[in-house]
Design a protein around this motif. Structure first.
Motif, PDB file in Angstrom:
ATOM      1  N   ASP A  62       0.823  -4.889  -3.413  1.00 25.00           N
ATOM      2  CA  ASP A  62       1.014  -5.451  -2.505  1.00 25.00           C
ATOM      3  C   ASP A  62       2.404  -4.834  -1.669  1.00 25.00           C
ATOM      4  OD1 ASP A  62      -1.010  -7.363  -2.383  1.00 25.00           O
ATOM      5  OD2 ASP A  62       0.361  -8.594  -3.208  1.00 25.00           O
ATOM      6  N   TRP A  63       3.303  -4.482  -2.474  1.00 24.11           N
ATOM      7  CA  TRP A  63       4.428  -4.024  -1.900  1.00 24.11           C
ATOM      8  C   TRP A  63       4.236  -2.421  -1.522  1.00 24.11           C
ATOM      9  CZ3 TRP A  63       7.706   0.034  -3.886  1.00 24.11           C
ATOM     10  CH2 TRP A  63       9.039   0.285  -3.186  1.00 24.11           C
ATOM     11  N   LEU A  64       3.407  -1.674  -2.663  1.00 21.96           N
ATOM     12  CA  LEU A  64       3.084  -0.220  -2.362  1.00 21.96           C
ATOM     13  C   LEU A  64       2.359  -0.225  -1.021  1.00 21.96           C
ATOM     14  CD1 LEU A  64       3.106   2.373  -3.391  1.00 21.96           C
ATOM     15  CD2 LEU A  64       0.962   1.934  -4.649  1.00 21.96           C
ATOM     16  N   LEU A  65       1.532  -1.119  -0.673  1.00 19.62           N
ATOM     17  CA  LEU A  65       0.740  -1.120   0.747  1.00 19.62           C
ATOM     18  C   LEU A  65       1.831  -1.314   1.981  1.00 19.62           C
ATOM     19  CD1 LEU A  65      -1.889  -0.716   2.046  1.00 19.62           C
ATOM     20  CD2 LEU A  65      -2.386  -3.309   2.001  1.00 19.62           C
ATOM     21  N   ARG A  66       2.775  -1.936   1.706  1.00 18.62           N
ATOM     22  CA  ARG A  66       3.873  -2.200   2.894  1.00 18.62           C
ATOM     23  C   ARG A  66       4.630  -0.724   2.897  1.00 18.62           C
ATOM     24  NH1 ARG A  66       6.322  -7.199   0.408  1.00 18.62           N
ATOM     25  NH2 ARG A  66       4.428  -8.340   0.209  1.00 18.62           N
ATOM     26  N   VAL A  67       4.892  -0.451   1.846  1.00 15.10           N
ATOM     27  CA  VAL A  67       5.642   1.145   1.918  1.00 15.10           C
ATOM     28  C   VAL A  67       4.765   2.075   2.464  1.00 15.10           C
ATOM     29  CG1 VAL A  67       6.434   2.878   0.456  1.00 15.10           C
ATOM     30  CG2 VAL A  67       7.015   0.502  -0.001  1.00 15.10           C
ATOM     31  N   LEU A  83       0.921   8.503  -1.190  1.00 12.23           N
ATOM     32  CA  LEU A  83       1.179   7.213  -1.716  1.00 12.23           C
ATOM     33  C   LEU A  83      -0.197   6.369  -1.811  1.00 12.23           C
ATOM     34  CD1 LEU A  83       4.323   6.325  -0.089  1.00 12.23           C
ATOM     35  CD2 LEU A  83       4.083   6.693  -2.441  1.00 12.23           C
ATOM     36  N   GLY A  84      -1.209   6.584  -0.842  1.00 13.71           N
ATOM     37  CA  GLY A  84      -2.445   6.340  -0.853  1.00 13.71           C
ATOM     38  C   GLY A  84      -3.143   6.316  -2.040  1.00 13.71           C
ATOM     39  N   ILE A  85      -3.418   7.669  -2.709  1.00 10.29           N
ATOM     40  CA  ILE A  85      -3.906   7.844  -3.742  1.00 10.29           C
ATOM     41  C   ILE A  85      -3.496   7.048  -4.869  1.00 10.29           C
ATOM     42  CG2 ILE A  85      -4.408   9.848  -5.521  1.00 10.29           C
ATOM     43  CD1 ILE A  85      -4.232  11.819  -3.018  1.00 10.29           C
ATOM     44  N   GLY A  86      -1.850   6.990  -4.816  1.00 13.47           N
ATOM     45  CA  GLY A  86      -1.563   6.282  -5.982  1.00 13.47           C
ATOM     46  C   GLY A  86      -1.807   4.753  -5.833  1.00 13.47           C
ATOM     47  N   TYR A  87      -1.849   4.059  -4.380  1.00 13.32           N
ATOM     48  CA  TYR A  87      -2.257   2.783  -4.383  1.00 13.32           C
ATOM     49  C   TYR A  87      -3.475   2.770  -4.645  1.00 13.32           C
ATOM     50  CZ  TYR A  87      -3.946  -0.971  -1.730  1.00 13.32           C
ATOM     51  OH  TYR A  87      -4.470  -2.444  -1.286  1.00 13.32           O
ATOM     52  N   PHE A  88      -4.557   3.501  -4.492  1.00 17.62           N
ATOM     53  CA  PHE A  88      -5.917   3.287  -5.019  1.00 17.62           C
ATOM     54  C   PHE A  88      -6.093   3.333  -6.474  1.00 17.62           C
ATOM     55  CE2 PHE A  88      -6.870   4.535  -0.565  1.00 17.62           C
ATOM     56  CZ  PHE A  88      -7.554   3.427  -0.047  1.00 17.62           C
ATOM     57  N   GLU A  90      -3.849   2.287  -8.559  1.00 12.56           N
ATOM     58  CA  GLU A  90      -3.151   1.193  -9.009  1.00 12.56           C
ATOM     59  C   GLU A  90      -4.002   0.137  -8.882  1.00 12.56           C
ATOM     60  OE1 GLU A  90      -0.436  -0.007 -11.080  1.00 12.56           O
ATOM     61  OE2 GLU A  90      -0.335   2.078 -11.235  1.00 12.56           O
ATOM     62  N   ARG A  91      -4.941   0.051  -7.594  1.00 13.36           N
ATOM     63  CA  ARG A  91      -5.691  -1.080  -7.128  1.00 13.36           C
ATOM     64  C   ARG A  91      -6.803  -1.193  -8.362  1.00 13.36           C
ATOM     65  NH1 ARG A  91      -8.338  -1.399  -1.541  1.00 13.36           N
ATOM     66  NH2 ARG A  91     -10.092  -0.458  -2.803  1.00 13.36           N
ATOM     67  N   LYS A  92      -7.401  -0.052  -8.588  1.00 11.52           N
ATOM     68  CA  LYS A  92      -8.462   0.050  -9.556  1.00 11.52           C
ATOM     69  C   LYS A  92      -7.908  -0.375 -10.896  1.00 11.52           C
ATOM     70  CE  LYS A  92     -11.725   3.562 -11.391  1.00 11.52           C
ATOM     71  NZ  LYS A  92     -12.047   5.111 -11.328  1.00 11.52           N
ATOM     72  N   ARG A  93      -6.658   0.102 -11.143  1.00 11.56           N
ATOM     73  CA  ARG A  93      -6.309  -0.182 -12.632  1.00 11.56           C
ATOM     74  C   ARG A  93      -6.015  -1.895 -12.717  1.00 11.56           C
ATOM     75  NH1 ARG A  93      -1.887  -1.624 -15.371  1.00 11.56           N
ATOM     76  NH2 ARG A  93      -0.682  -1.650 -13.470  1.00 11.56           N
ATOM     77  N   ASN A  94      -5.560  -2.422 -11.743  1.00 12.10           N
ATOM     78  CA  ASN A  94      -5.564  -3.946 -11.561  1.00 12.10           C
ATOM     79  C   ASN A  94      -6.845  -4.720 -11.601  1.00 12.10           C
ATOM     80  OD1 ASN A  94      -2.825  -3.890 -11.749  1.00 12.10           O
ATOM     81  ND2 ASN A  94      -2.449  -3.767  -9.539  1.00 12.10           N
ATOM     82  N   GLN A  95      -7.679  -4.250 -11.288  1.00  9.47           N
ATOM     83  CA  GLN A  95      -9.057  -4.744 -11.351  1.00  9.47           C
ATOM     84  C   GLN A  95      -9.828  -4.893 -12.706  1.00  9.47           C
ATOM     85  OE1 GLN A  95     -11.541  -2.702  -8.316  1.00  9.47           O
ATOM     86  NE2 GLN A  95     -10.671  -3.795  -6.615  1.00  9.47           N
ATOM     87  N   HIS A  96      -9.400  -4.133 -13.484  1.00 10.53           N
ATOM     88  CA  HIS A  96      -9.866  -4.158 -14.682  1.00 10.53           C
ATOM     89  C   HIS A  96      -9.375  -5.023 -15.508  1.00 10.53           C
ATOM     90  CE1 HIS A  96     -11.876  -0.585 -13.512  1.00 10.53           C
ATOM     91  NE2 HIS A  96     -12.642  -0.441 -14.358  1.00 10.53           N
TER      92      HIS A  96
END
Length: 96
Positions: A62-67, A83-88, A90-96
């Motif tokens: 959430d914080w990363l998307l705001r940044v 940063l978008g690549i890093g966001y995706f 992290e989002r993929k890692r949090n889904q697992h």
């Protein structure tokens, strides 16, 4: 996984400095104060990203998307991509 997001944040910081150099050239040609303000913003973001790249805050999607949105509007498109690549990642890692 923390090292992956740290890599992308560092890459975003360095790429911000690359775009800052082009803004500096524009300022040297025009002497427009808006380019100088933009240059200061880019330098501050890049320094912040490079100094805090190992911080756990970057793992919060959430914080990363705001940044990402702030960087897209005020800094440059190049750091936003990294940063978008890093966001995706992290989002993929949090889904697992």
């Amino acid at each position: 996984m923390v090292k992956k997001i740290s890599f992308w944040v560092r890459l975003a910081g360095w790429s911000g400095l690359i775009s800052g150099s082009s803004v500096l050239v524009l300022y040297q040609y025009t002497h427009n104060i808006m380019f100088l303000i933009n240059l200061i913003t880019i330098i501050l973001f890049s320094a912040y990203a490079l100094a805090t790249s190992n911080d756990k805050r970057w793992k919060n999607t959430d914080w990363l998307l705001r940044v990402i949105l702030i960087v897209l509007v005020f800094v440059s498109i190049l750091p936003t991509i990294f940063l978008g690549i890093g966001y995706f990642i992290e989002r993929k890692r949090n889904q697992h």
